[in-house]
Design an enzyme around this catalytic site. Structure first.
Site, short mmCIF file in Angstrom:
data_model
loop_
_atom_site.label_atom_id
_atom_site.label_comp_id
_atom_site.label_asym_id
_atom_site.label_seq_id
_atom_site.Cartn_x
_atom_site.Cartn_y
_atom_site.Cartn_z
N LYS A 150 3.45 1.67 2.55
CA LYS A 150 3.73 1.94 3.97
C LYS A 150 5.10 2.58 4.15
CE LYS A 150 2.96 -2.36 5.02
NZ LYS A 150 2.36 -2.76 3.74
N GLU A 161 0.81 -1.22 0.00
CA GLU A 161 0.00 0.00 0.00
C GLU A 161 0.84 1.27 0.00
OE1 GLU A 161 -2.19 -3.11 2.56
OE2 GLU A 161 -0.20 -2.21 2.56
N GLN A 167 3.32 -6.16 5.16
CA GLN A 167 2.15 -6.77 4.51
C GLN A 167 0.87 -5.96 4.80
OE1 GLN A 167 4.09 -9.35 6.45
NE2 GLN A 167 5.20 -10.12 4.72
N HIS A 192 9.71 -2.46 1.60
CA HIS A 192 9.23 -1.08 1.63
C HIS A 192 10.10 -0.25 0.69
CE1 HIS A 192 7.25 -1.46 5.88
NE2 HIS A 192 6.61 -2.11 4.95
N ASN A 225 10.17 -11.29 3.32
CA ASN A 225 9.19 -11.50 2.25
C ASN A 225 8.44 -10.21 1.94
OD1 ASN A 225 7.98 -11.58 4.80
ND2 ASN A 225 6.32 -12.89 4.12
N THR A 242 9.85 -9.37 -4.61
CA THR A 242 9.86 -10.48 -5.57
C THR A 242 9.95 -10.03 -7.02
OG1 THR A 242 7.45 -10.49 -5.75
CG2 THR A 242 8.44 -11.82 -3.98
#
Length: 434
Positions: free
Chosen positions: A16, A14, A226, A41, A38, A305
């Site tokens: 963060k 989002e 997350q 930021h 995983n 990723t």
């Protein structure tokens, strides 16, 4: 003084990092309280891009104390790589600037091997979409009371005893159940002896430090990873992460009393994205003109990723779930600029599943997968807004969109982001100002 928790309200990604970076200006201590590498930021400061996976993004400020709480699981190799990369960019990460909880668990090589082996063994349609970084198996060892903690690096004999028992057990599963290669005890021991030499100066008691900071009247910022719908208890299970991503875990994952939390800020992207597998009711399928436009303009690729993020309209059901689960006191709306140029915008207000209406995410994963969003439509705006620095100067339709989000969630925005750079942000209310 104030203690502020920042969490994601959707499926992560989002923005963060940028919001934490902004609020770090007003904080003395910045704490990461859950997740592992995983998550990523991404920050853009003066046109320079920084990606953090474990270190709190507040590390870009030299006068702040950054902390990695006990709820975080740490890959020592990745952490040391981040420290080295920052040093190479003129930002040395010293033990005076970063402390690691002695109770944070370590991701071991056998966790990664098990993660990949288990995902490979799942049939198509049942794969979780794991990053393969050992997150799930590490949390499983933590709950199973066989995990290895950062503090164990300070006691070589204890570390070796734990490692020996774990390697024996994990190699049984790797070779017998998954027909995978075993891991080497000697290689892991030698590798982690090197890690211990480098990380020992950073290891301490985060809970005690935070209590001292609170008593001294310092501002504390808790940084989650997350998003709410990836919470192991409250998300779209089993397509979730392996930790609690909601605000309540800030206290557990840092050793901080809940009575001392003053604000909980939820980061809400102006549309919705998801990486990996799992249901996504408002998804615009790949190839859809609007979905592809959001993906391209928003740069929607995972910071960790590199995977393409699935894109869709803003999900009001997900947003109101996040308000309830986190006790949000304010919203930070990100990537509002990405919606510029869309003539019509949609917000999902509820779902229909086999004729039944839901105003919250169904607990049954099959029902969630069958959920059809019920949309309301709003007019969009054509103007580019990244250069705007006051809410009143936004196009009327953009202001209406933000106000509609407030109406739906019952929570007022405190920040609106109109671009990726640090300065492309509208601060409507400072949660540290009381």
């Amino acid at each position: 003084m104030a203690s502020v928790v920042v969490v994601g309200t959707q499926w992560g990604d989002e923005g963060k990092g940028k919001i934490v970076d902004l609020l770090t200006r007003y904080a003395d201590c910045i704490v990461r309280f859950q997740g592992g590498n995983n998550a990523g930021h991404t920050l853009v400061v003066d046109g320079n891009k920084f990606v953090f996976h474990i270190i709190p993004s507040g590390i870009l400020y030299e006068d702040k104390r950054c902390m990695i709480g006990n709820g975080v699981i740490i890959d020592p190799g990745v952490l040391l790589e981040e420290i080295g990369e920052l040093a190479g960019r003129g930002l040395p990460v010293t033990p005076q600037r970063l402390v690691i909880s002695e109770n944070a668990h370590l991701i071991m090589p056998y966790h990664k091997s098990l993660d990949l082996a288990r995902e490979s063994a799942l049939s198509k349609g049942k794969k979780i979409g794991t990053t393969g970084r050992g997150i799930g198996p590490c949390y499983m060892d933590k709950v199973g009371r066989v995990g290895i903690k950062a503090g164990d690096l300070l006691d070589p004999d204890l570390f070796v005893d734990k490692l020996q028992a774990n390697v024996e057990e994990k190699n049984f599963f790797l070779t017998r159940q998954y027909q995978a290669d075993p891991v080497s005890f000697d290689e892991i021991r030698q590798l982690f002896e090197g890690f211990a030499d480098k990380l020992t100066p950073y290891i301490g008691n985060v809970s005690v430090e935070l209590d001292c900071a609170r008593r001294e009247g310092r501002n504390i910022l808790f940084e989650g990873a997350q998003g709410t719908q990836l919470d192991i208890d409250h998300g779209t299970y089993p397509f979730v992460t392996s930790s609690n991503t909601i605000a309540g875990n800030a206290c557990i994952g840092a050793g901080f009393g809940p009575a001392h939390i003053d604000e909980v800020i939820g980061i809400l992207k102006a549309y919705t994205t998801r990486v990996g597998e799992g249901p996504f009711p408002t998804e615009l399928p790949e190839g859809d003109e609007i979905g592809d436009a959001l993906q391209k303009k928003g740069g929607e690729f995972g910071a960790t990723t590199g995977r393409r993020r699935r894109c869709g309209w803003l999900d009001g059901v997900v947003a109101t779930d996040a308000v309830r689960l986190n006790g949000l006191t304010g919203l930070a709306i990100t990537k509002l600029d990405v919606l510029s140029g869309q003539p019509t915008l949609k917000i999902a207000r509820s779902y229909k599943v086999n004729g039944q209406e839901y105003d919250c995410m169904p607990g049954n994963i099959r029902k969630t997968s069958q959920a059809v969003p019920v949309y309301e439509e709003m007019s969009g705006w054509e103007e580019e807004i990244s250069g705007i620095r006051a809410f009143e100067d936004l196009p009327g339709a953009a202001r209406d969109y933000v106000r509609r989000i407030e109406d739906i969630t019952g929570v007022a925005p405190v920040i609106v982001s109109v671009g990726p750079d640090r300065e492309e942000t509208l601060l409507l209310r400072n949660p540290f100002a009381g």
